[in-house]
Every structure is written in C-alpha cells, then in structure tokens.
Design a protein around this motif. Structure first.
Motif, PDB file in Angstrom:
ATOM      1  N   ARG A 171     -98.421  21.011  58.788  1.00 37.21           N
ATOM      2  CA  ARG A 171     -98.524  21.402  60.064  1.00 37.21           C
ATOM      3  C   ARG A 171     -98.426  22.994  59.802  1.00 37.21           C
ATOM      4  O   ARG A 171     -99.269  23.908  60.809  1.00 37.21           O
ATOM      5  N   ARG A 172     -97.207  23.410  59.870  1.00 33.91           N
ATOM      6  CA  ARG A 172     -97.014  25.159  60.428  1.00 33.91           C
ATOM      7  C   ARG A 172     -97.900  26.146  58.947  1.00 33.91           C
ATOM      8  O   ARG A 172     -97.689  27.067  59.816  1.00 33.91           O
ATOM      9  N   THR A 207    -102.929  27.043  57.998  1.00 35.73           N
ATOM     10  CA  THR A 207    -102.989  27.318  58.992  1.00 35.73           C
ATOM     11  C   THR A 207    -104.666  27.036  58.157  1.00 35.73           C
ATOM     12  O   THR A 207    -105.278  26.720  57.080  1.00 35.73           O
ATOM     13  N   HIS A 208    -105.428  27.905  58.618  1.00 36.97           N
ATOM     14  CA  HIS A 208    -107.402  28.165  58.976  1.00 36.97           C
ATOM     15  C   HIS A 208    -107.192  28.662  57.183  1.00 36.97           C
ATOM     16  O   HIS A 208    -106.348  29.899  56.865  1.00 36.97           O
ATOM     17  N   THR A 267    -106.467  21.408  66.721  1.00 30.33           N
ATOM     18  CA  THR A 267    -106.854  22.229  65.384  1.00 30.33           C
ATOM     19  C   THR A 267    -107.337  20.601  64.663  1.00 30.33           C
ATOM     20  O   THR A 267    -106.310  19.809  64.584  1.00 30.33           O
ATOM     21  N   TYR A 299    -107.378  19.111  60.813  1.00 27.26           N
ATOM     22  CA  TYR A 299    -106.985  18.299  59.546  1.00 27.26           C
ATOM     23  C   TYR A 299    -108.149  18.513  58.696  1.00 27.26           C
ATOM     24  O   TYR A 299    -108.423  17.151  58.969  1.00 27.26           O
TER      25      TYR A 299
END
Length: 287
Positions: free
Chosen positions: A241-242, A245-246, A276, A278
């Motif tokens: 998750r960290r 990113t996009h 967000t 995913y």
C-alpha cells in the motif's frame, strides 16, 4: 540483453546437437530465442517445440512471441498463426501454418514417451527453466537423450537462469561450455527485515508498517512460526500500500494459494474504508 548474442547463439546451435544457454531472469531468452531460430533457418523451414514448466508461462509466452513475430513480419495475423499452444486436458491453439508450439513440460513428456518419432520432422526442441529441476523437466531430458540418437537432425536447446547448467552439460556428455547470454535488464536491490527500520524515513513508512515489522521481528526471535506467516502477509500488505502509488505496481511472491487468499482478503477488507482503489491480481495455476 540477449539480442547482442544472436550470432553466437545461432552459430552454436547450427554446429551442435545440444546447446545450453545460461542467462539471468529477464535477459529475454524465453521470448527471443524461438524468434532468433525461426529467422535463422527461415519461418517456412522451422518446426519447433518450446517447453515451459507452467501453463501460465506457456500461455503468456505464446501470446508475446506471436505478437513480436507478427510485428517483425509485418503481419499480426500471420504471427498468431505461426505460434501455437499445446497443453494437457486437450488444450490446443494452432493452425495449418503453425511452426512454433509452446507446451508444458508435462505435455511433452507424454508426447515424447508415446510418440518419439514425431521429433524426426522437427528442427528444434527448447526446454526452458531447467534449473527448476521439476519432475517433468527432468523426465523430458531423460527421454530426449534417447530421442537424439534416433533424430540426429533435431537441435536441442536447454535454457537455465542459473549456472546449474553444468549438471546438464555433464549429463549429456557435452564437449562445449554453456553460453552466457546476458544479465537481467533491471538491477535488483535486496532488503531484509532489519533494513525496514533503517529505510523507514526513505520510504516514508508509517505506524502500521513499523508495527508489522516489529511484530515479525518478535516472531523470528521467539521462533513463533504460527504467527510468523500472518505477520509476513501483514507487512507485505502494508508495504504494498505504501509503495503501490498511482501508476506503480508491486509484485508479492508467496508460498501458495493460502497466502495469496490471505493478502487478497486484506485488500478486500479496506475497499469500503479506503479512498484509494487497488487492482489486486492473484496469479496461480488454480486461478
């Protein structure tokens, strides 16, 4: 990287019945060598089986090679026709024009053991990923050693990502060395659990990541194997998750289907709570 070794590879294969190619993962050997050989002897003359240890690899490589060959020939449809697929359970993708077949090692073991004469009409047999030492790949090498005596025109190419190729050099009584055809395209930097603490500022790791890392460290110190897998999954989830990113992707390699389901479940749990979105893609032979 492998393209720079094209002439060396093709020349060696022309002169020898067996060629061992050693190239690191990502150098392009699985997708490029079938095309090199097809172009070297002529697409109309080649007749080739390419063995892969897994169905997903055979399927994806067939699509990639068909696409690249189609671009080279200036005819995408022709590329699709020239490159086929054969696997167990009756899976066949081929036409009258097919000259290159991607197969699972298991399929070729059955074919080679029951119909060895098939290889008398073939020009090349590529056995990929021999370093994995699967039962099917080892059996295929055993059978092929006998087939070579009956099919002297057949060129066998063994491909390995590690120097385990030396084992096969001895097994086939070769008098030539394996060809090294290039390193991986992207440099890999390995980090271990203890590095997470040092990298926390660089990676902008938050409380959740550090807590998962600390819990996992405790599991290792106390040899608490029951909680270890859970905390490994949790740390992988938080790091993904960290870092994810996009516009970026994260690959997580785990030990089996249960671990895949555990991590996918963690992403499913945050769908309603997270801003967000995913795209989580489980990759397994059962999926």
């Amino acid at each position: 990287p492998i393209d720079a070794h094209r002439e060396t590879i093709c020349e060696h294969i022309r002169k020898h019945s067996i060629t061992i190619i050693h190239g690191e993962t990502g150098c392009g050997k699985s997708s490029r060598i079938p095309q090199m050989l097809a172009e070297d002897v002529g697409v109309e003359n080649v007749k080739m089986y390419v063995s892969q240890p897994r169905r997903i690899a055979a399927t994806s490589l067939r699509k990639r090679v068909a696409n690249e060959l189609g671009k080279t020939l200036g005819d995408k449809a022709l590329g699709d026709n020239l490159v086929g697929l054969r696997m167990g359970h009756g899976v066949k993708v081929e036409t009258e024009k097919t000259r290159i077949w991607f197969c699972t090692a298991g399929y070729l073991v059955l074919l080679a053991s029951h119909h060895p004469n098939v290889f008398q009409t073939h020009t090349h047999l590529i056995i990929d990923e021999i370093h994995e030492r699967s039962v099917d790949t080892d059996l295929l090498c055993y059978i092929v050693k006998g087939i070579l005596q009956k099919c002297p025109r057949l060129k066998v190419i063994l491909m390995s990502a590690t120097i385990a190729a030396e084992i096969y050099r001895d097994y086939f009584d070769m008098d030539t060395d394996p060809l090294f055809v290039g390193s991986r395209r992207c440099k890999l930097t390995e980090h271990f659990l203890e590095d997470v603490m040092e990298l926390k500022d660089h990676l902008a790791l938050g409380k959740a990541e550090m807590q998962a890392a600390n819990e996992l460290t405790k599991c290792f110190k106390s040899a608490n194997f029951q909680k270890m897998a859970f905390n490994q999954h949790k740390l992988a989830f938080h790091l993904a998750r960290r870092l994810g990113t996009h516009g970026r992707s994260v690959l997580i390699f785990v030990s089996g289907m249960a671990a895949i389901e555990a991590i996918v479940g963690m992403f499913d749990d945050i769908k309603t709570r997270s801003q967000t979105e995913y795209m989580v893609i489980p990759i397994h032979s059962d999926v």
